[in-house]
Motif scaffolding. Structure first.
Motif, mmCIF file in Angstrom:
data_model
loop_
_atom_site.group_PDB
_atom_site.id
_atom_site.type_symbol
_atom_site.label_atom_id
_atom_site.label_comp_id
_atom_site.label_asym_id
_atom_site.label_seq_id
_atom_site.Cartn_x
_atom_site.Cartn_y
_atom_site.Cartn_z
ATOM 1 N N VAL A 176 30.405 38.673 37.100
ATOM 2 C CA VAL A 176 30.541 37.285 37.534
ATOM 3 C C VAL A 176 31.992 36.990 37.900
ATOM 4 O O VAL A 176 32.279 36.338 38.906
ATOM 5 C CB VAL A 176 30.041 36.318 36.435
ATOM 6 N N VAL A 177 32.905 37.509 37.098
ATOM 7 C CA VAL A 177 34.330 37.277 37.323
ATOM 8 C C VAL A 177 34.770 37.855 38.663
ATOM 9 O O VAL A 177 35.588 37.256 39.364
ATOM 10 C CB VAL A 177 35.151 37.872 36.156
ATOM 11 N N GLY A 178 34.258 39.011 39.040
ATOM 12 C CA GLY A 178 34.602 39.606 40.328
ATOM 13 C C GLY A 178 34.232 38.693 41.482
ATOM 14 O O GLY A 178 35.004 38.516 42.427
ATOM 15 N N ALA A 179 33.067 38.095 41.397
ATOM 16 C CA ALA A 179 32.635 37.163 42.445
ATOM 17 C C ALA A 179 33.504 35.910 42.460
ATOM 18 O O ALA A 179 33.891 35.429 43.523
ATOM 19 C CB ALA A 179 31.168 36.796 42.238
ATOM 20 N N VAL A 180 33.843 35.390 41.289
ATOM 21 C CA VAL A 180 34.683 34.198 41.211
ATOM 22 C C VAL A 180 36.089 34.501 41.730
ATOM 23 O O VAL A 180 36.674 33.705 42.480
ATOM 24 C CB VAL A 180 34.739 33.656 39.764
ATOM 25 N N ALA A 181 36.633 35.655 41.376
ATOM 26 C CA ALA A 181 37.966 36.031 41.854
ATOM 27 C C ALA A 181 37.981 36.143 43.378
ATOM 28 O O ALA A 181 38.946 35.738 44.021
ATOM 29 C CB ALA A 181 38.407 37.345 41.222
ATOM 30 N N LYS A 182 36.909 36.659 43.946
ATOM 31 C CA LYS A 182 36.813 36.768 45.399
ATOM 32 C C LYS A 182 36.775 35.381 46.039
ATOM 33 O O LYS A 182 37.388 35.155 47.084
ATOM 34 C CB LYS A 182 35.560 37.574 45.777
ATOM 35 N N LEU A 183 36.071 34.436 45.412
ATOM 36 C CA LEU A 183 36.020 33.076 45.927
ATOM 37 C C LEU A 183 37.379 32.376 45.828
ATOM 38 O O LEU A 183 37.758 31.610 46.704
ATOM 39 C CB LEU A 183 34.974 32.252 45.181
ATOM 40 N N LEU A 184 38.111 32.648 44.749
ATOM 41 C CA LEU A 184 39.405 32.014 44.548
ATOM 42 C C LEU A 184 40.517 32.657 45.374
ATOM 43 O O LEU A 184 41.542 32.029 45.622
ATOM 44 C CB LEU A 184 39.787 32.044 43.063
ATOM 45 N N MET A 185 40.314 33.898 45.772
ATOM 46 C CA MET A 185 41.305 34.611 46.584
ATOM 47 C C MET A 185 40.649 35.094 47.866
ATOM 48 O O MET A 185 40.412 36.282 48.037
ATOM 49 C CB MET A 185 41.875 35.800 45.809
ATOM 50 N N PRO A 186 40.348 34.183 48.769
ATOM 51 C CA PRO A 186 39.680 34.602 49.997
ATOM 52 C C PRO A 186 40.617 35.447 50.859
ATOM 53 O O PRO A 186 41.821 35.453 50.670
ATOM 54 C CB PRO A 186 39.332 33.283 50.689
ATOM 55 N N GLY A 187 40.016 36.151 51.763
ATOM 56 C CA GLY A 187 40.788 37.004 52.656
ATOM 57 C C GLY A 187 40.127 38.355 52.769
ATOM 58 O O GLY A 187 39.146 38.650 52.092
ATOM 59 N N LYS A 188 40.690 39.154 53.636
ATOM 60 C CA LYS A 188 40.140 40.482 53.855
ATOM 61 C C LYS A 188 40.626 41.434 52.771
ATOM 62 O O LYS A 188 41.818 41.549 52.525
ATOM 63 C CB LYS A 188 40.584 40.995 55.215
ATOM 64 N N ASP A 189 39.686 42.079 52.142
ATOM 65 C CA ASP A 189 40.020 43.096 51.148
ATOM 66 C C ASP A 189 39.759 44.464 51.739
ATOM 67 O O ASP A 189 38.752 44.671 52.418
ATOM 68 C CB ASP A 189 39.168 42.933 49.885
ATOM 69 N N PRO A 190 40.641 45.414 51.461
ATOM 70 C CA PRO A 190 40.440 46.760 51.993
ATOM 71 C C PRO A 190 39.157 47.431 51.515
ATOM 72 O O PRO A 190 38.603 48.264 52.199
ATOM 73 C CB PRO A 190 41.668 47.529 51.493
ATOM 74 N N GLY A 191 38.644 47.053 50.345
ATOM 75 C CA GLY A 191 37.484 47.731 49.785
ATOM 76 C C GLY A 191 36.183 46.979 49.887
ATOM 77 O O GLY A 191 35.125 47.529 49.629
ATOM 78 N N GLY A 192 36.209 45.713 50.204
ATOM 79 C CA GLY A 192 34.993 44.932 50.311
ATOM 80 C C GLY A 192 34.537 44.365 48.986
ATOM 81 O O GLY A 192 35.259 44.344 47.993
ATOM 82 N N CYS A 193 33.288 43.914 48.988
ATOM 83 C CA CYS A 193 32.724 43.201 47.838
ATOM 84 C C CYS A 193 32.536 44.102 46.606
ATOM 85 O O CYS A 193 32.763 43.662 45.485
ATOM 86 C CB CYS A 193 31.387 42.595 48.236
#
Length: 85
Positions: free
Chosen positions: A14-31
């Protein structure tokens, strides 16, 4: 001990999804990488919290501490892999 690891894994997903929402942008590795970083962030937050005396041994980190840990790892990951590309 086994339930602590399972609880930390569940919080980390759950934390991974929340961190992605709080830090939007392109990630080199994806979801998937972001979720794995969330799990790692939950483990890091648990370890650091236990070392600092905030949590008892065997007690998983709280949700907010796990999100902060995941966000720090995500930021580190972005800095490392953006330099290489």
């Amino acid at each position: 001990m086994g339930t602590t690891i399972i609880a930390t894994l569940a919080i980390g997903l759950v934390v991974g999804a929340v961190a992605k929402l709080l830090m939007p942008g392109k990630d080199p590795g994806g979801c998937i990488i972001t979720i794995l970083l969330g799990i790692a962030g939950a483990f890091v937050a648990s370890y650091l919290g236990q070392a600092a005396g905030w949590y008892l041994p065997g007690q998983p980190a709280g949700f907010i501490a796990s999100v902060v840990g995941a966000m720090l790892l995500l930021l580190l990951y972005r800095l490392i892999f953006r330099r290489r590309s």
